[in-house]
Design a protein around this motif. Structure first.
Motif, mmCIF file in Angstrom:
data_model
loop_
_atom_site.group_PDB
_atom_site.id
_atom_site.type_symbol
_atom_site.label_atom_id
_atom_site.label_comp_id
_atom_site.label_asym_id
_atom_site.label_seq_id
_atom_site.Cartn_x
_atom_site.Cartn_y
_atom_site.Cartn_z
ATOM 1 N N ALA A 321 -33.880 -55.859 -77.954
ATOM 2 C CA ALA A 321 -33.109 -56.219 -79.145
ATOM 3 C C ALA A 321 -31.661 -55.774 -79.052
ATOM 4 O O ALA A 321 -30.841 -56.136 -79.908
ATOM 5 N N GLY A 322 -31.306 -54.975 -78.032
ATOM 6 C CA GLY A 322 -29.925 -54.543 -77.860
ATOM 7 C C GLY A 322 -29.599 -53.204 -78.473
ATOM 8 O O GLY A 322 -28.417 -52.843 -78.597
ATOM 9 N N LEU A 323 -30.604 -52.429 -78.858
ATOM 10 C CA LEU A 323 -30.343 -51.091 -79.389
ATOM 11 C C LEU A 323 -29.808 -50.203 -78.265
ATOM 12 O O LEU A 323 -30.244 -50.315 -77.116
ATOM 13 N N GLN A 324 -28.876 -49.318 -78.585
ATOM 14 C CA GLN A 324 -28.212 -48.507 -77.557
ATOM 15 C C GLN A 324 -28.282 -47.022 -77.889
ATOM 16 O O GLN A 324 -28.402 -46.636 -79.060
ATOM 17 N N GLU A 331 -31.132 -47.397 -91.821
ATOM 18 C CA GLU A 331 -32.144 -48.043 -92.663
ATOM 19 C C GLU A 331 -33.132 -48.794 -91.785
ATOM 20 O O GLU A 331 -32.784 -49.272 -90.694
ATOM 21 N N TYR A 332 -34.376 -48.879 -92.274
ATOM 22 C CA TYR A 332 -35.415 -49.646 -91.584
ATOM 23 C C TYR A 332 -36.062 -50.557 -92.619
ATOM 24 O O TYR A 332 -36.678 -50.088 -93.571
ATOM 25 N N LEU A 358 -33.071 -53.420 -88.667
ATOM 26 C CA LEU A 358 -32.515 -52.071 -88.617
ATOM 27 C C LEU A 358 -31.028 -52.123 -88.952
ATOM 28 O O LEU A 358 -30.302 -52.983 -88.441
ATOM 29 N N GLU A 359 -30.587 -51.220 -89.829
ATOM 30 C CA GLU A 359 -29.160 -51.047 -90.050
ATOM 31 C C GLU A 359 -28.724 -49.824 -89.254
ATOM 32 O O GLU A 359 -29.243 -48.723 -89.462
ATOM 33 N N VAL A 360 -27.810 -50.032 -88.328
ATOM 34 C CA VAL A 360 -27.395 -48.941 -87.448
ATOM 35 C C VAL A 360 -25.891 -48.734 -87.562
ATOM 36 O O VAL A 360 -25.136 -49.651 -87.909
ATOM 37 N N LEU A 361 -25.503 -47.510 -87.255
ATOM 38 C CA LEU A 361 -24.089 -47.165 -87.173
ATOM 39 C C LEU A 361 -23.737 -47.068 -85.693
ATOM 40 O O LEU A 361 -24.300 -46.271 -84.953
ATOM 41 N N ARG A 362 -22.794 -47.926 -85.264
ATOM 42 C CA ARG A 362 -22.380 -47.955 -83.860
ATOM 43 C C ARG A 362 -20.854 -48.006 -83.794
ATOM 44 O O ARG A 362 -20.240 -48.949 -84.319
ATOM 45 N N GLY A 363 -20.284 -46.985 -83.164
ATOM 46 C CA GLY A 363 -18.825 -46.951 -83.037
ATOM 47 C C GLY A 363 -18.109 -46.935 -84.355
ATOM 48 O O GLY A 363 -17.005 -47.485 -84.488
ATOM 49 N N GLY A 364 -18.715 -46.337 -85.377
ATOM 50 C CA GLY A 364 -18.093 -46.258 -86.696
ATOM 51 C C GLY A 364 -18.330 -47.468 -87.563
ATOM 52 O O GLY A 364 -17.951 -47.475 -88.734
ATOM 53 N N ASP A 365 -18.951 -48.518 -87.013
ATOM 54 C CA ASP A 365 -19.215 -49.741 -87.779
ATOM 55 C C ASP A 365 -20.710 -49.899 -88.009
ATOM 56 O O ASP A 365 -21.541 -49.572 -87.152
ATOM 57 N N ARG A 366 -21.064 -50.456 -89.165
ATOM 58 C CA ARG A 366 -22.466 -50.737 -89.470
ATOM 59 C C ARG A 366 -22.794 -52.156 -89.035
ATOM 60 O O ARG A 366 -21.993 -53.076 -89.215
ATOM 61 N N GLN A 367 -23.996 -52.309 -88.491
ATOM 62 C CA GLN A 367 -24.456 -53.643 -88.125
ATOM 63 C C GLN A 367 -25.969 -53.709 -88.207
ATOM 64 O O GLN A 367 -26.656 -52.692 -88.168
ATOM 65 N N GLU A 368 -26.460 -54.940 -88.365
ATOM 66 C CA GLU A 368 -27.907 -55.155 -88.438
ATOM 67 C C GLU A 368 -28.435 -55.609 -87.085
ATOM 68 O O GLU A 368 -27.802 -56.419 -86.403
ATOM 69 N N ILE A 369 -29.572 -55.063 -86.721
ATOM 70 C CA ILE A 369 -30.235 -55.460 -85.479
ATOM 71 C C ILE A 369 -31.682 -55.804 -85.818
ATOM 72 O O ILE A 369 -32.373 -55.018 -86.483
#
Length: 483
Positions: A321-324, A331-332, A358-369
């Protein structure tokens, strides 16, 4: 006329003081009575639910056992002396003083009936490795139980008992509705004392333990001790909301912190084992860690929260899914992640193949995966009981014999017989037969060879006591065995 102010007499002052004291005492009594009136009365709840709670006793071969008591030696030493004498004495039901020094290991626990057709829930550690499981009801009926399957990850086991009559069953509640501070009570058999009732409150919910992070345990201050394991935890509606499973202890006994498996998760495991024979849990495929204050500051969070992805496993749903690594899951499926321990139970309860957001915080930005949840490795099948290896020549007696060597025959002073090479659980061990015994007679028939022993054993009447003549250390004795 004098202008002096009249003074109260000493007697009047004492009377007034006594009246004030009496009023104060009455007020305290009324307050205490009012508080007592608000305390729960468990009497009717216990009467209504005890019948569906069962005592579970197991036996297993000594070679497979970790010990013959429901708790270890360190825990035993914490008990009062008369308890130690009970569990260690020659008449102990745990066989410490039994002849031969190698009796079957015995353990005890609790459980409860969840269906009219005889399904019983308990802990996996109560029945783990057992060769025989006996379920005893409150009316003293005893039945052999079949081990349908176990789920060590949640410490659950499903048993099946059969009975012609309808069985009492518990009412199943919703553990998701529990809140800290609620009254709860347990019924079980601590230290073998059947149908003991203890009560307390819910201390916390959603506890993650180091031994298992896929179960959001209920923490209570209900007194739980060895023997309570597998028993039900009830709410004030008389509904089961958990299965008592673990305690936190430094002494081997209750210390005010106990844990129960939420009944919502328990019933899900039960239905999967009953209907599919396996337990499937969702799997994301990441290693996570807690977000502390310093990490939160470094990642740009105003406060510590979420689950920090430390590693993404190869060929996992998360990788696809591209999670890093370095992502923080906030959030789940719309549910906030406050602690990292919140995430595993959420993932585990998600059906395999379902897509989670999943709502993740990456590099200071929020995104959905979006992730298609996989199946947790190691959960492909529920662990079904391993069938016992059939005895090659002892049949249902639970023993093995071999030809008696000439040297052994002379040493024992006998001219015929067979040598007992192994004793497992069953009629033989109950009769007191040990490895090394020489059987010269069975059911009043002389035994001269293994073939003859096998033939006589196959013709023994069922449920009828038969005599066995054994020679032990040069001395002959008759034992009674009931096939």
């Amino acid at each position: 006329m004098s202008n002096s102010i009249p003074q109260r007499s000493a007697t009047t002052q004492k009377a007034a003081g006594f009246t004030s004291l009496l009023v104060g005492v009455l007020a305290l009594m009324l307050t205490a009575t009012a508080q007592a009136a608000n305390l729960p009365d468990f009497t009717e709840l216990v009467k209504d639910n005890s019948a569906a709670v069962v005592n579970i006793s197991t036996t297993q071969e000594r070679g497979n056992a970790g010990g013959n008591m429901p708790f270890d030696e360190r825990q035993l030493e914490q008990l009062p002396e008369f308890f130690q004498d009970f569990f260690r004495g020659p008449n102990s039901p745990y066989g410490r003083g039994a002849p031969g020094g190698q009796p079957p290991a015995r353990s005890m626990g609790s459980g409860f009936i969840v269906s009219k057709d005889g399904y019983v829930l308990t802990n996996n550690h109560v029945v783990e490795g057992a060769d025989e499981i006996i379920v005893r009801l409150s009316d003293r009926r005893e039945m052999k139980a079949e081990l349908v399957g176990t789920d060590p990850r949640s410490d659950m086991a499903v048993l099946k008992i059969t009975d012609d009559e309808d069985l009492p069953v518990v009412s199943i509640g919703k553990s998701s509705e529990l809140e800290p501070g609620e009254w709860v009570f347990a019924i079980g058999s601590p230290f073998g004392f059947d149908y003991t009732v203890t009560a307390g409150i819910v201390s916390a919910v959603g506890r993650s333990l180091p031994s298992e992070n896929y179960v959001p345990f209920i923490q209570t201050d209900v007194a739980i001790n060895p023997g309570n394991s597998g028993g039900p935890l009830f709410n004030l509606d008389g509904d089961v909301v958990g299965i008592n499973s673990q305690i936190y202890t430094r002494s081997g006994g209750f210390m005010g912190v106990s844990f129960a498996i939420p009944i919502d998760q328990a019933m899900n495991v039960f239905k999967q084992i009953r209907d599919q024979g396996s337990v499937a849990r969702g799997w994301l495929g990441v290693l996570i860690q807690e977000v502390n204050r310093d990490l939160a500051e470094s990642f740009g969070l105003k406060r510590p929260r979420g689950a920090l992805v430390a590693e993404v496993m190869p060929d996992s749903p998360a990788q696809k899914a591209g999670l890093q690594a370095g992502d923080i899951v906030l959030e789940y499926n719309g549910e906030p992640i406050t602690l990292s321990s919140d995430l595993p139970p959420m993932v585990g309860s998600t059906p395999v193949g379902e897509t989670a957001t999943l709502e993740v915080l990456r590099g200071g930005d929020r995104q959905e995966i979006k992730v298609e949840i996989g199946r947790l490795p190691g959960d492909e099948t529920a662990q079904a009981p391993t069938p016992a290896t059939p005895d090659t020549n002892g049949g249902a007696l639970g023993l093995m014999v071999e030809p008696l060597a000439e040297k052994a025959r002379k040493a024992a002073g006998v001219d015929h017989g067979v040598l007992v090479s192994n004793v497992t659980q069953g009629p033989a061990v109950n009769a007191g037969i040990r490895p090394g015994d020489i059987i010269t007679e069975l059911n009043r028939k002389p035994i001269t060879s293994v073939e003859e022993f096998r033939q006589v054993a196959s013709q023994l009447p069922e449920d009828k006591a038969v005599s066995v003549r054994v020679v032990r250390q040069g001395r002959a004795t008759y034992l009674v065995m009931k096939p």
